[in-house]
Design an enzyme around this catalytic site. Structure first.
Site, mmCIF file in Angstrom:
data_model
loop_
_atom_site.group_PDB
_atom_site.id
_atom_site.type_symbol
_atom_site.label_atom_id
_atom_site.label_comp_id
_atom_site.label_asym_id
_atom_site.label_seq_id
_atom_site.Cartn_x
_atom_site.Cartn_y
_atom_site.Cartn_z
ATOM 1 N N GLY A 1 0.823 -1.207 0.000
ATOM 2 C CA GLY A 1 0.000 0.000 0.000
ATOM 3 C C GLY A 1 0.851 1.247 0.000
ATOM 4 N N LYS B 1 4.516 -0.211 8.198
ATOM 5 C CA LYS B 1 4.223 1.105 7.635
ATOM 6 C C LYS B 1 5.425 2.001 7.919
ATOM 7 C CE LYS B 1 0.866 4.905 7.924
ATOM 8 N NZ LYS B 1 -0.499 5.264 8.338
ATOM 9 N N ASP C 1 -9.873 10.664 9.495
ATOM 10 C CA ASP C 1 -9.614 10.181 8.141
ATOM 11 C C ASP C 1 -10.385 8.890 7.868
ATOM 12 O OD1 ASP C 1 -8.513 10.299 5.629
ATOM 13 O OD2 ASP C 1 -6.470 9.784 6.229
ATOM 14 N N HIS D 1 -0.742 8.720 1.783
ATOM 15 C CA HIS D 1 -0.209 10.077 1.807
ATOM 16 C C HIS D 1 1.092 10.171 2.582
ATOM 17 C CE1 HIS D 1 -3.531 12.316 0.051
ATOM 18 N NE2 HIS D 1 -2.683 13.316 0.059
ATOM 19 N N TYR D 2 1.205 9.333 3.627
ATOM 20 C CA TYR D 2 2.278 9.563 4.591
ATOM 21 C C TYR D 2 3.362 8.497 4.590
ATOM 22 C CZ TYR D 2 -1.369 12.715 5.908
ATOM 23 O OH TYR D 2 -2.339 13.668 5.857
ATOM 24 N N GLY D 3 3.210 7.492 3.737
ATOM 25 C CA GLY D 3 4.249 6.480 3.763
ATOM 26 C C GLY D 3 3.953 5.310 2.858
HETATM 27 P P1 ADP Z 1 -1.391 6.402 4.846
HETATM 28 O O1 ADP Z 1 -1.364 7.102 6.169
HETATM 29 O O2 ADP Z 1 -0.157 6.642 4.055
HETATM 30 O O3 ADP Z 1 -2.682 6.634 4.095
HETATM 31 P P2 ADP Z 1 -2.381 3.735 5.528
HETATM 32 O O4 ADP Z 1 -2.183 3.308 6.951
HETATM 33 O O5 ADP Z 1 -3.748 4.158 5.140
HETATM 34 O O6 ADP Z 1 -1.280 4.839 5.173
HETATM 35 O O7 ADP Z 1 -1.915 2.551 4.564
HETATM 36 C C1 ADP Z 1 -1.946 2.694 3.144
HETATM 37 C C2 ADP Z 1 -2.487 1.431 2.500
HETATM 38 O O8 ADP Z 1 -1.644 0.309 2.870
HETATM 39 C C3 ADP Z 1 -3.886 1.025 2.948
HETATM 40 O O9 ADP Z 1 -4.892 1.644 2.193
HETATM 41 C C4 ADP Z 1 -3.855 -0.491 2.739
HETATM 42 O O10 ADP Z 1 -4.114 -0.812 1.387
HETATM 43 C C5 ADP Z 1 -2.416 -0.871 3.052
HETATM 44 N N1 ADP Z 1 -2.291 -1.323 4.458
HETATM 45 C C6 ADP Z 1 -2.067 -0.534 5.533
HETATM 46 N N2 ADP Z 1 -2.002 -1.246 6.678
HETATM 47 C C7 ADP Z 1 -2.176 -2.541 6.327
HETATM 48 C C8 ADP Z 1 -2.233 -3.798 7.067
HETATM 49 N N3 ADP Z 1 -2.104 -3.827 8.392
HETATM 50 N N4 ADP Z 1 -2.456 -4.934 6.366
HETATM 51 C C9 ADP Z 1 -2.613 -4.891 5.016
HETATM 52 N N5 ADP Z 1 -2.573 -3.767 4.267
HETATM 53 C C10 ADP Z 1 -2.364 -2.594 4.904
HETATM 54 MG MG MG Z 2 -4.622 5.994 4.485
#
Ligand code: ADP
Ligand code: MG
Length: 303
Positions: free
Chosen positions: A44, A71, A158, A47-49
C-alpha cells in the site's frame, strides 16, 4: 580490453549483491523479535508512507512467525507525527481496530498485524456478493470500532473505505473489517474538540462543513465521514462524486451549506439513505447520531 586466450575474471558475478543492495531484505532487530521484509513487497501507498508486507520471527522459538504489515513513514514527516501515531495506536485493543505490534524509531516504522487489503478495493472486487444485509453488518462493525475510539476521546479524522482493512476468512459472511490509519488521529480536548492548525491537504469529500470551514473536529465530524464511508459501501466502491475535479473548497462548502448532499445510489435502500446517511450529514453536528446510536439503529433493522 581482455587479451585473447585469458580467462575472464568473474568480478561481475561477485558484484551482483552490491548492485542489488536496494532490493535486499530489510531486517529490523527489535527487543524480542526480528521483522524481515523485502522492499519490493509493497502492499500500500498512502499520503504519509509506504506499507510493506513482511514476517516477524520471535526469539522465543515456540512462538510461530507471523505475517505483519510494516508502515514506513516517509522521511519528510516529522518525528512528532510518527510518535503521535505510535502513542495512539499502542493503546488500542478492539476486534474492529487494526492491532499494533511494535515500532522502530530508527526507520520510522510501525509494525502491525497483516490484513488482506483495504475495504475500497474489496467493495469493488466483491460487488456482486455484497447484499444490503452483508454491508449493514460491516457498517455495524465499523460503528463498533469508532464507538470504541470515541469512548477513548480519540478523533480519527480520516475515516474512509481506503482506511478500513478487511480480515478475509473462508466465507464472505465471516469476513470482518477493522479501522486503521491513525496518521491524522488526535485526542479531543475536555470539550470533545480538536482544532486543526491548517486545512490544506485534507480529504475534503469526507469532511463535514464545520471541519472544512473552521478546522473544528470532533466525533460528530467522524460521524459525517462515516456517512460518506456508507456512500462508498452502498455504491460498491465508487468515490464520492459531489465534487467535480475543478471545483474548489469554497464552492464545495457553499453547496453543502445550501443543503446539497451526495445522492442516493441505485444500490442503496431508503432505510440506509434516510435513516443513516442523511442523519450523519445533518448540518447541526450535535443532531447527528452517535456511533452507539448508529449501532442501535442498524441492529433494529437487521435483527
Ligand atoms: P497512509 O497514512 O499513508 O494513508 P495507511 O495506513 O492508510 O497509510 O496505509 C496505506 C495502504 O496500505 C492502505 O490503504 C492499505 O491498502 C495498506 N495497508 C495498511 N495497513 C495494512 C495492514 N495492516 N495490512 C494490510 N494492508 C495494509
Ligand atoms: Mg490511508
Amino acid at each position: 580490453p581482455i587479451p585473447n586466450g585469458t580467462e575472464m575474471p568473474n568480478y561481475n558475478q561477485d558484484c551482483v549483491h552490491v548492485l542489488d543492495v536496494k532490493n535486499m531484505p530489510q531486517v529490523l532487530q527489535l527487543d524480542d523479535c526480528r521483522v524481515i521484509y523485502s522492499p519490493q513487497n509493497i502492499i500500500g501507498k498512502g499520503h504519509y508512507g509506504i506499507v510493506y508486507r513482511g514476517t516477524i520471527d520471535y526469539d522465543n522459538r515456540e512462538r510461530p512467525s507471523e505475517n505483519v504489515a510494516i508502515k514506513k513513514l516517509n522521511t519528510m514527516q516529522v518525528t512528532q507525527d510518527f510518535q503521535r501515531e505510535i502513542v495512539i495506536m499502542r493503546n488500542l485493543e478492539h476486534p474492529n481496530v487494526v492491532k499494533f505490534k511494535y515500532w522502530d524509531k530508527n526507520t520510522h516504522s510501525i509494525i502491525m498485524e497483516y490484513l488482506d487489503g483495504s475495504f475500497d478495493v474489496y467493495l469493488r472486487y466483491k460487488a456482486p456478493d455484497l447484499t444490503t444485509n452483508r454491508l449493514l453488518r460491516f457498517a455495524v462493525e465499523i460503528a463498533h470500532g469508532m464507538n470504541y475510539l470515541s469512548g477513548k476521546g480519540l478523533i480519527h479524522r480520516d475515516l474512509a473505505a481506503r482506511n478500513i482493512l478487511v480480515d478475509r476468512k473462508s466465507h464472505i459472511d465471516l469476513d470482518c473489517v477493522k479501522i486503521s490509519d491513525f496518521g491524522l488521529a488526535q485526542f479531543a480536548n475536555s470539550e470533545g474538540y480538536y482544532y486543526a492548525k491548517s486545512n490544506r491537504d485534507i480529504p475534503i469529500k469526507w469532511y463535514s462543513p464545520e471541519a472544512t470551514s473552521t478546522c473544528k473536529f470532533s466525533s460528530y465530524s467522524d460521524v459525517w465521514s462515516y456517512g460518506v464511508t456508507l456512500y462508498e459501501m452502498f455504491t460498491r466502491g465508487e468515490a464520492p462524486n459531489l465534487v467535480p475535479p475543478q471545483l474548489n473548497q469554497e464552492d464545495f462548502l457553499n453547496r453543502l451549506n445550501k443543503g446539497e448532499r451526495l445522492p442516493q445510489s441505485p444500490g442503496c435502500t431508503d432505510f440506509v439513505y434516510n435513516e443513516l446517511m442523511l442523519a450523519c450529514w445533518n448540518a447541526i453536528p450535535r443532531a447527528r447520531p452517535t456511533f452507539s446510536r448508529i449501532i442501535e439503529i442498524i441492529n433494529a433493522e437487521i435483527g
